[in-house]
Design a protein around this motif. Structure first.
Motif, PDB file in Angstrom:
ATOM      1  N   HIS A   9      41.582  38.211  43.530  1.00 17.81           N
ATOM      2  CA  HIS A   9      41.502  37.962  44.963  1.00 17.81           C
ATOM      3  C   HIS A   9      42.776  38.413  45.646  1.00 17.81           C
ATOM      4  O   HIS A   9      43.762  38.721  44.992  1.00 17.81           O
ATOM      5  CB  HIS A   9      41.260  36.472  45.266  1.00 17.81           C
ATOM      6  CG  HIS A   9      42.445  35.598  45.027  1.00 17.81           C
ATOM      7  ND1 HIS A   9      42.727  35.070  43.783  1.00 17.81           N
ATOM      8  CD2 HIS A   9      43.426  35.168  45.860  1.00 17.81           C
ATOM      9  CE1 HIS A   9      43.820  34.344  43.869  1.00 17.81           C
ATOM     10  NE2 HIS A   9      44.278  34.388  45.122  1.00 17.81           N
ATOM     11  N   TRP A  46      36.761  31.723  52.231  1.00 15.82           N
ATOM     12  CA  TRP A  46      36.751  32.707  51.165  1.00 15.82           C
ATOM     13  C   TRP A  46      35.535  33.608  51.356  1.00 15.82           C
ATOM     14  O   TRP A  46      34.480  33.163  51.834  1.00 15.82           O
ATOM     15  CB  TRP A  46      36.673  32.044  49.800  1.00 15.82           C
ATOM     16  CG  TRP A  46      37.937  31.364  49.356  1.00 15.82           C
ATOM     17  CD1 TRP A  46      39.081  31.153  50.087  1.00 15.82           C
ATOM     18  CD2 TRP A  46      38.185  30.798  48.081  1.00 15.82           C
ATOM     19  NE1 TRP A  46      40.019  30.501  49.340  1.00 15.82           N
ATOM     20  CE2 TRP A  46      39.488  30.259  48.088  1.00 15.82           C
ATOM     21  CE3 TRP A  46      37.435  30.683  46.918  1.00 15.82           C
ATOM     22  CZ2 TRP A  46      40.051  29.627  46.995  1.00 15.82           C
ATOM     23  CZ3 TRP A  46      37.993  30.042  45.826  1.00 15.82           C
ATOM     24  CH2 TRP A  46      39.302  29.538  45.862  1.00 15.82           C
ATOM     25  N   ASN A  48      33.421  37.319  49.530  1.00 12.74           N
ATOM     26  CA  ASN A  48      33.284  38.320  48.470  1.00 12.74           C
ATOM     27  C   ASN A  48      33.488  39.702  49.064  1.00 12.74           C
ATOM     28  O   ASN A  48      32.986  40.005  50.140  1.00 12.74           O
ATOM     29  CB  ASN A  48      31.885  38.279  47.846  1.00 12.74           C
ATOM     30  CG  ASN A  48      31.812  37.306  46.710  1.00 12.74           C
ATOM     31  OD1 ASN A  48      32.788  37.050  46.021  1.00 12.74           O
ATOM     32  ND2 ASN A  48      30.634  36.751  46.502  1.00 12.74           N
ATOM     33  N   GLN A  53      37.727  38.791  45.680  1.00 13.82           N
ATOM     34  CA  GLN A  53      37.575  37.855  46.791  1.00 13.82           C
ATOM     35  C   GLN A  53      38.708  38.025  47.795  1.00 13.82           C
ATOM     36  O   GLN A  53      39.833  38.363  47.430  1.00 13.82           O
ATOM     37  CB  GLN A  53      37.608  36.410  46.297  1.00 13.82           C
ATOM     38  CG  GLN A  53      36.460  36.046  45.402  1.00 13.82           C
ATOM     39  CD  GLN A  53      36.601  34.631  44.878  1.00 13.82           C
ATOM     40  OE1 GLN A  53      37.526  33.896  45.190  1.00 13.82           O
ATOM     41  NE2 GLN A  53      35.645  34.242  44.047  1.00 13.82           N
ATOM     42  N   HIS A  55      40.748  35.691  50.373  1.00  9.86           N
ATOM     43  CA  HIS A  55      41.035  34.301  50.734  1.00  9.86           C
ATOM     44  C   HIS A  55      41.751  34.328  52.072  1.00  9.86           C
ATOM     45  O   HIS A  55      42.815  34.929  52.208  1.00  9.86           O
ATOM     46  CB  HIS A  55      41.906  33.626  49.680  1.00  9.86           C
ATOM     47  CG  HIS A  55      41.227  33.473  48.365  1.00  9.86           C
ATOM     48  ND1 HIS A  55      41.868  32.903  47.280  1.00  9.86           N
ATOM     49  CD2 HIS A  55      39.980  33.796  47.948  1.00  9.86           C
ATOM     50  CE1 HIS A  55      41.020  32.883  46.249  1.00  9.86           C
ATOM     51  NE2 HIS A  55      39.886  33.430  46.630  1.00  9.86           N
TER      52      HIS A  55
END
Length: 119
Positions: A9, A46, A48, A53, A55
């Protein structure tokens, strides 16, 4: 030595008073899929993006710097037109052989690079 497997992420920040505006930008303009975020004391969302990911959290406004996140995409010309239609600010990047690329600045000062590998 560290054996990296993949990016998991990345995190970007927005001013606290603009969190809902950021959620709308990243879902409605950029088209990201929201995912469940654990219950933390801090606020955020959050999303996709392909197999990693994003954040999104809050922080007091920071000056613009060269730090950024970059994403390989397909259809870079269409992506540019889409962002232009939403009035998004652009930054042209120096040429790198074998890649077409540009950066944009989200409404909260985060720089994001998009690139497409040339055939």
């Amino acid at each position: 030595m560290i054996n990296f497997k993949r990016a998991d992420h990345f995190q970007i920040v927005v001013p606290p008073e603009r969190l809902e505006e950021a959620r709308i930008f990243y879902t409605d303009v950029i088209g990201l899929e929201p995912i469940e975020r654990p219950k933390f004391k801090s606020k955020g969302y959050w999303f996709n993006i392909a197999n990693i990911q994003l954040h999104l959290s809050t922080e007091e406004a920071m000056p613009r710097t060269s730090r950024h996140n970059a994403f390989e995409i397909s259809g870079i010309a269409a992506a540019r037109r889409h962002l232009q239609n939403h009035g998004v600010e652009f930054m042209e990047e120096p040429a790198i052989p074998g890649r077409e690329r540009f950066s944009f600045i989200d409404p909260f000062g985060n720089r994001i690079e998009l690139l497409e590998m040339l055939k």
